[in-house]
Enzyme design. Structure first.
Site, PDB file in Angstrom:
ATOM      1  N   SER A 138       0.872  -1.175   0.000  1.00 31.38           N
ATOM      2  CA  SER A 138       0.000   0.000   0.000  1.00 31.38           C
ATOM      3  C   SER A 138       0.906   1.220   0.000  1.00 31.38           C
ATOM      4  CB  SER A 138      -0.853   0.001   1.271  1.00 31.38           C
ATOM      5  OG  SER A 138      -1.462   1.254   1.485  1.00 31.38           O
ATOM      6  N   TYR A 151      -2.074  -1.355  10.360  1.00 28.24           N
ATOM      7  CA  TYR A 151      -2.027  -1.437   8.891  1.00 28.24           C
ATOM      8  C   TYR A 151      -0.708  -0.878   8.365  1.00 28.24           C
ATOM      9  CZ  TYR A 151      -3.963  -1.108   4.123  1.00 28.24           C
ATOM     10  OH  TYR A 151      -4.202  -1.256   2.779  1.00 28.24           O
TER      11      TYR A 151
HETATM   12  P1  NAD Z   1     -11.429  -6.195  -0.213  1.00 26.56           P
HETATM   13  O1  NAD Z   1     -12.034  -6.124   1.138  1.00 26.56           O
HETATM   14  O2  NAD Z   1     -12.240  -5.872  -1.420  1.00 26.56           O
HETATM   15  O3  NAD Z   1     -10.777  -7.632  -0.451  1.00 26.56           O
HETATM   16  C1  NAD Z   1     -10.054  -8.295   0.532  1.00 26.56           C
HETATM   17  C2  NAD Z   1      -9.961  -9.760   0.156  1.00 26.56           C
HETATM   18  O4  NAD Z   1      -9.246 -10.432   1.185  1.00 26.56           O
HETATM   19  C3  NAD Z   1     -11.324 -10.441   0.059  1.00 26.56           C
HETATM   20  O5  NAD Z   1     -11.277 -11.420  -0.967  1.00 26.56           O
HETATM   21  C4  NAD Z   1     -11.469 -11.105   1.428  1.00 26.56           C
HETATM   22  O6  NAD Z   1     -12.342 -12.224   1.422  1.00 26.56           O
HETATM   23  C5  NAD Z   1     -10.034 -11.519   1.659  1.00 26.56           C
HETATM   24  N1  NAD Z   1      -9.728 -11.782   3.048  1.00 26.56           N
HETATM   25  C6  NAD Z   1      -9.910 -10.975   4.138  1.00 26.56           C
HETATM   26  N2  NAD Z   1      -9.513 -11.622   5.241  1.00 26.56           N
HETATM   27  C7  NAD Z   1      -9.067 -12.838   4.852  1.00 26.56           C
HETATM   28  C8  NAD Z   1      -8.542 -13.969   5.539  1.00 26.56           C
HETATM   29  N3  NAD Z   1      -8.385 -13.980   6.871  1.00 26.56           N
HETATM   30  N4  NAD Z   1      -8.191 -15.053   4.804  1.00 26.56           N
HETATM   31  C9  NAD Z   1      -8.363 -15.082   3.465  1.00 26.56           C
HETATM   32  N5  NAD Z   1      -8.864 -14.044   2.777  1.00 26.56           N
HETATM   33  C10 NAD Z   1      -9.209 -12.941   3.472  1.00 26.56           C
HETATM   34  O7  NAD Z   1     -10.146  -5.250  -0.101  1.00 26.56           O
HETATM   35  P2  NAD Z   1      -9.138  -4.651  -1.192  1.00 26.56           P
HETATM   36  O8  NAD Z   1      -9.245  -3.181  -1.085  1.00 26.56           O
HETATM   37  O9  NAD Z   1      -9.300  -5.326  -2.514  1.00 26.56           O
HETATM   38  O10 NAD Z   1      -7.764  -5.061  -0.522  1.00 26.56           O
HETATM   39  C11 NAD Z   1      -6.863  -5.997  -1.087  1.00 26.56           C
HETATM   40  C12 NAD Z   1      -5.449  -5.643  -0.660  1.00 26.56           C
HETATM   41  O11 NAD Z   1      -5.111  -4.362  -1.182  1.00 26.56           O
HETATM   42  C13 NAD Z   1      -5.262  -5.544   0.854  1.00 26.56           C
HETATM   43  O12 NAD Z   1      -4.017  -6.111   1.223  1.00 26.56           O
HETATM   44  C14 NAD Z   1      -5.265  -4.054   1.104  1.00 26.56           C
HETATM   45  O13 NAD Z   1      -4.546  -3.706   2.244  1.00 26.56           O
HETATM   46  C15 NAD Z   1      -4.580  -3.566  -0.161  1.00 26.56           C
HETATM   47  N6  NAD Z   1      -4.822  -2.138  -0.454  1.00 26.56           N
HETATM   48  C16 NAD Z   1      -6.067  -1.662  -0.658  1.00 26.56           C
HETATM   49  C17 NAD Z   1      -6.230  -0.314  -0.954  1.00 26.56           C
HETATM   50  C18 NAD Z   1      -7.582   0.283  -1.202  1.00 26.56           C
HETATM   51  O14 NAD Z   1      -7.650   1.523  -1.298  1.00 26.56           O
HETATM   52  N7  NAD Z   1      -8.634  -0.489  -1.347  1.00 26.56           N
HETATM   53  C19 NAD Z   1      -5.127   0.523  -1.018  1.00 26.56           C
HETATM   54  C20 NAD Z   1      -3.869   0.006  -0.789  1.00 26.56           C
HETATM   55  C21 NAD Z   1      -3.723  -1.345  -0.523  1.00 26.56           C
END
Ligand code: NAD
Length: 256
Positions: A138, A151
């Site tokens: 991130s 985080y």
């Molecule tokens: P999201 O909530 O849409 O997806 C998260 C995914 O992780 C889902 O498929 C969920 O089922 C899975 N998950 C959660 N806990 C779990 C567990 N214990 N075991 C297995 N699977 C699990 O979120 P996202 O925004 O797509 O996030 C994905 C990644 O991107 C994360 O690591 C997040 O930190 C990172 N990220 C997101 C953003 C943003 O703005 N959305 C920005 C930077 C980084």
């Protein structure tokens, strides 16, 4: 480009993980999906791209379930060529109010799971002489924001793990890099938009604009499709000597 290869994307039933899984599948990679919630929808979306799709429901906070998932992937497809460590959760609170069990869960899911999946994936990649490990960190792996202690700590850790993994494999065909998105409008961020809307009495649209305006100079969300294209680049021949980078796609967030 990735025909005959197998990718495993953790947390790929939603958001960024699903976007990356679809981008890799569009290049021909067979896919192991993982994550909670609806599985049939994401499976069908990936299968529609003409590749074989498997699913394992490992809870990424549990090392023994991660080991079972890696064994299942090897059994289904021979080995994992591309590992995308993406599963992640968020919790927002000041340090003195941060529930210890939320800290433990975030470190386990956002950081330790990447270590466990990586250590289990590396031997087969090293034996094959080719592999790609892509860690979805991130912009919070590069800079901090208030109220995100666990985080930010986990994501800085992921960037460190990325560099060490890249160095240890630097003379091989196995690369490891991190992707550092700014705001992406997935369920993880929609929750933060909703909280802002309620706290400040704003509409959904106003809360989104405020969120972007606080951090992201482009005032635009990055999309899962854009992040998927970056993952495809890391897997391309042009990515052969890209090693240990933390590549932000953040609308200028970390440039400030
Ligand atoms: P999201 O909530 O849409 O997806 C998260 C995914 O992780 C889902 O498929 C969920 O089922 C899975 N998950 C959660 N806990 C779990 C567990 N214990 N075991 C297995 N699977 C699990 O979120 P996202 O925004 O797509 O996030 C994905 C990644 O991107 C994360 O690591 C997040 O930190 C990172 N990220 C997101 C953003 C943003 O703005 N959305 C920005 C930077 C980084």
């Amino acid at each position: 480009m990735l025909k005959g290869k197998t990718a495993l994307v953790t947390g790929s039933t939603s958001g960024i993980g699903l976007g990356i899984a679809k981008a890799l599948a569009a290049q021909g990679a067979n896919m192991v999906l993982n994550g909670f919630g609806d599985v049939d929808g994401p499976k069908a979306e990936v299968a529609a791209l003409g590749v074989q799709v498997a699913y394992h429901g490992a809870d990424m906070s549990k090392p023994d379930e991660i080991a079972a998932m890696m064994a299942y992937a090897a059994e289904q497809f021979g080995r994992v060529d591309i590992l995308v460590n993406n599963a992640g959760i968020q919790h927002v609170a000041r340090v003195e109010n941060f529930p210890p069990e939320r800290w433990d869960a975030i470190i386990a899911i956002n950081l330790s799971s990447a270590f466990h999946a990586t250590r289990l994936a590396l031997p087969a990649m090293q034996a094959a002489g080719w592999g790609r490990i892509i860690n979805v960190a991130s912009v919070h792996g590069l800079v901090a924001s208030a109220e995100k202690a666990a985080y930010v700590a986990a994501k800085h850790g992921v960037v460190g793990l990325t560099k060490v993994t890249a160095l240890e494999n630097a003379t091989s065909g196995v690369t490891c890099n991190a992707i550092c998105p700014g705001w992406v409008l997935t369920p993880l961020v929609q929750k933060q938009v909703d909280a802002k809307a309620v706290a400040l009495g704003l509409s959904n649209d106003q809360a989104k604009k405020l969120l972007l305006g606080e951090k992201e100079p482009s005032l635009q969300f990055t999309t899962p499709e854009e992040l998927g294209a970056l993952a495809v680049f890391f897997c391309s021949p042009a990515g052969n000597n890209v090693r240990g980078v933390a590549w932000n796609m953040d609308g200028g967030w970390a440039a400030q």
